[in-house]
Design an enzyme around this catalytic site. Structure first.
Site, PDB file in Angstrom:
ATOM      1  CB  CYS A  63      59.255   0.353  50.274  1.00  0.00           C
ATOM      2  SG  CYS A  63      59.225   0.766  51.902  1.00  0.00           S
ATOM      3  CB  CYS A  67      62.142   2.429  51.628  1.00  0.00           C
ATOM      4  SG  CYS A  67      61.384   0.911  52.466  1.00  0.00           S
ATOM      5  CG  ASP A  68      62.446   3.192  47.879  1.00  0.00           C
ATOM      6  OD1 ASP A  68      63.738   3.098  48.396  1.00  0.00           O
ATOM      7  OD2 ASP A  68      61.946   2.188  47.123  1.00  0.00           O
TER       8      ASP A  68
END
Lengths: 331, 215
Positions: free
Chosen positions: A155, A158-159
């Protein structure tokens, strides 16, 4: 300089007015999943006046993890989380009984009814619409499982901030791969996209943007065969498709963006599926099991798009309503 | 200029109408801490939106005893507890911004009302028989993180043996490095067991129950 953003949206927040799921109630329709297919199905079913329940891990499904969406009708560009908020507002107008934070563990047919097991409880329904979507697929190469969460990620939205100023690899040259690369290019020092085919499969608009950024390097015809590192990712081993010796490339993160695998486990053994594990449906979202319908990414319908999933969810709901009318007199 | 826009403040006020019992927010700051200002500011703006919220700001050095009693080793920290209770189930380290803000508000509602994640209640957390500390690494940009924060907070709200540290990975690179955080959400149970991504409530409770080693 702008300050921090604050988002009150919350995937587990039920829309205003939505009651909880009732294990003692026999639902006309239970919708499994609350991504675009599931939400669309639920809205159609509630509008038909049918007793409808939704069982889902969270509201929004994969949409909530998507950065910018440019191809959903009515929005020139919208953030995934913002689109989920619009979904939530619409569900609030037509609220089903909603069970969020629940994972469906099984679906069983008993006579002319279905039993859905989720979060330690059982729920009964005359029809079921499976809209459980997909989850990221992994490469299956050595080092991947061991380093998952330690440099191997699925992701980018997200990261990405964890890889500020670091070199990273993205595996996959489709839309997801290039979207991840474009996200990461804002933060990482270098982004190498590995695509085992000799060409990219992403939309032309994404390819154009990726090729315009000097920090993105496209390595076509290159298969990642191993992810290296002890406690953190330090490199990938890459084999050229054309032959020749494998090489090692230093990266600190590997984002695997090679597609998705269907969340069809709860109906395995009940509904026929194709070789990829997608639930087989006809053109009106019927499975081979009477009363069991499916919609969205979990099905064998091609083109996994938000707008397609929403349309399929509507079709599944209308088919379920039609089924109830023919078999139960409308519940 | 306030941190919360008028629109977000209105949404926040609406969510906080669900509060029933008072919740205490204890904010620890320190001179020279650049990120502390935003946390104090945010806590103040949120507290002003509900009569059920009590805010107290303490200097980490001057109030070292209080920090130690609440088991706060770093700043900025925002400790959440039910008013009148010594136990503080949830601590935020860093600013709960972006997607985390929604989970932060729901955690306030959880502590105030006792209504949390479906499937998490006193009976569900009963298998946890020894103290456990959960560290949840998150990022403001992560739309998947709030679910795990809320799940962990719900477990801590119902189990007096569990406490949760919600850690902004951007603000604490030393902890990111120490706990080898390469993706979020990531939960570390008692500094020994990693739980990646989103997992169902029952699975996390089982991991906590089985991860805890006899002292």
């Amino acid at each position: 300089m702008s300050g921090p953003d604050f988002d009150t949206g919350f995937a587990l927040r039920a829309p205003a007015g939505a009651p909880g799921l009732d294990p003692g109630r026999l639902y006309d329709a239970l919708v499994l999943g609350a991504g675009p297919a599931g939400i669309s199905a639920a809205i159609y079913l509630v509008r038909k006046g049918l007793a409808t329940g939704v069982v889902a891990q969270s509201l929004g499904g994969q949409v909530a993890w998507t950065a910018g969406i440019e191809n959903y009708l009515g929005y020139r560009l919208i953030d995934g989380a913002a689109l989920v908020e619009r979904f939530r507002e619409q569900v609030a107008e037509f609220p089903p009984d909603l069970g969020l934070g629940l994972e469906v563990s099984g679906v069983e047919r008993r006579g002319d009814r279905f039993l859905v097991r989720a979060g330690g409880a059982e729920y009964g329904a005359r029809t079921v619409v499976v809209a459980t979507g997909k989850r990221p697929r992994l490469l299956g190469v050595p080092g991947e499982q061991r380093l998952l969460g330690r440099g191997v990620a699925t992701c980018a939205t997200c990261d990405a901030p964890l890889y500020r100023g670091k070199p990273v690899g993205v595996v996959g040259g489709g839309n997801s791969g290039l979207e991840a690369a474009l996200d990461l290019a804002k933060i990482a020092s270098r982004v190498i996209v590995f695509q085992d085919l000799d060409r990219l499969t992403a939309d032309a608009v994404l390819e154009r943007r990726a090729r315009a950024l000097p920090q993105i390097e496209l390595r076509l015809g290159s298969a990642v065969t191993e992810i290296l590192g002890e406690e953190r990712v330090r490199a990938v081993r890459v084999r050229p498709r054309a032959g020749g010796a494998p090489s090692e490339l230093a990266v600190e993160g590997v984002f695997v963006e090679i597609g998705l695998t269907p969340n069809s486990g709860p109906v395995r053994g009940l509904a026929p599926m194709n070789a990829r594990g997608e639930i087989a449906v006809d053109c009106v979202c019927r499975t081979a099991v009477p009363g069991l319908f499916a919609a969205g990414d979990v099905t064998n319908v091609p083109y996994k798009q938000i707008v397609v999933a929403a349309g399929e969810g509507a079709k599944a709901a209308l088919s379920a309503a039609d089924y109830l009318l023919r078999h139960d007199g409308g519940g | 200029m306030p941190l919360l826009s008028e629109k977000v403040a209105a949404e926040t006020r609406q969510i906080l109408t669900e509060l029933r019992d008072p919740v205490r927010m204890t904010c620890f700051t320190q001179a020279g801490c650049h990120s502390c200002g935003h946390v104090v500011e945010l806590a103040g703006e949120v507290a002003a939106l509900s009569p059920h919220l009590r805010l107290e700001t303490k200097d980490f050095v001057a109030a070292a005893a209080a920090a130690s009693r609440l088991d706060v080793p770093r700043v900025p920290a925002l400790v959440l507890s039910r008013e009148g209770e010594a136990r503080a189930p949830v601590r935020y380290y860093g600013l709960p911004a972006g997607h985390e803000f929604g989970a932060f508000l729901r955690t306030l509602v959880l502590l105030s009302t006792g209504r949390g994640m479906p499937g998490v209640d006193a009976a569900a957390v009963a298998p946890i028989a020894r103290p456990a500390r959960l560290k949840v690494f998150v990022l403001a940009s992560c739309p998947r993180c709030p679910e795990m924060v809320y799940l962990c907070s719900s477990i801590a709200a119902f189990s007096p043996l569990v406490t949760v540290d919600v850690i902004d990975a951007n603000a604490f690179p030393d902890l990111v490095s120490r706990f080898k955080v390469g993706s979020v959400p990531k939960v570390i149970i008692d500094e020994t067991v990693d739980v990646l991504d989103i997992v169902p409530a029952a699975a996390l409770i089982e991991k906590i129950a089985t991860a805890i080693r006899p002292s």
